[in-house]
Design a protein around this motif. Structure first.
Motif, PDB file in Angstrom:
ATOM      1  N   SER A   1      45.918  37.688  35.465  1.00 13.49           N
ATOM      2  CA  SER A   1      47.201  38.194  35.000  1.00 13.49           C
ATOM      3  C   SER A   1      47.340  38.034  33.486  1.00 13.49           C
ATOM      4  CB  SER A   1      48.333  37.463  35.714  1.00 13.49           C
ATOM      5  OG  SER A   1      48.267  36.084  35.438  1.00 13.49           O
ATOM      6  N   ALA A   2      48.313  38.727  32.960  1.00 12.54           N
ATOM      7  CA  ALA A   2      48.563  38.703  31.524  1.00 12.54           C
ATOM      8  C   ALA A   2      48.932  37.293  31.070  1.00 12.54           C
ATOM      9  CB  ALA A   2      49.690  39.669  31.184  1.00 12.54           C
TER      10      ALA A   2
ATOM     11  N   ASP B   1      45.991  42.180  27.106  1.00 14.66           N
ATOM     12  CA  ASP B   1      46.767  41.931  28.319  1.00 14.66           C
ATOM     13  C   ASP B   1      47.630  40.694  28.091  1.00 14.66           C
ATOM     14  OD1 ASP B   1      47.725  42.199  30.880  1.00 14.66           O
ATOM     15  OD2 ASP B   1      45.984  41.265  31.813  1.00 14.66           O
TER      16      ASP B   1
END
Length: 124
Positions: free
Chosen positions: A2-3, A27
């Motif tokens: 995930s970011a 990201d």
């Protein structure tokens, strides 16, 4: 993966724009605020992987914001988050004040984006 969630506080609009422009290609979930007090409020409400705090801000500077974030972590049992001070003032006594407040590191302005990348993605 995930970011990376980043909270950055800087009272200078140009500095916020430069940081945002650099990070927009990665990201990263970036939250930008203008004061230390706003950063503390965002910290209370959100979950961030990295916090970047300008040393000199009105209302609440980066040192006081860092101390308050560390106090909140201790009081609530939250996991310790990485906090880095930011400033053009790299005098050893200024860096020491930020580190004594509980910061994990210090980045000089203008920001060296290679160094910032190492902070965001350690070990990458």
């Amino acid at each position: 993966m995930s970011a990376v969630k980043i909270l950055a506080a800087d009272d200078n609009e140009v500095n916020r724009l430069v940081l945002s422009a650099y990070l927009e290609r990665f990201d990263v979930d970036l939250t930008l605020v203008e004061t230390g007090a706003t950063a503390v409020a965002a910290f209370r409400e959100g979950s961030f992987d990295l916090i970047l705090l300008d040393r000199h801000m009105p209302e609440m500077d980066g040192i006081d914001a860092c101390r308050e974030m560390r106090r909140i972590e201790a009081e609530t049992g939250r996991d310790r988050r990485r906090i880095y001070g930011l400033s053009a003032d790299i005098a050893p006594e200024q860096v020491a004040k930020v580190m004594e407040a509980g910061a994990d590191g210090y980045l000089a302005k203008p920001i060296d984006f290679q160094e910032l990348s190492r902070v965001i993605w350690p070990g990458a």
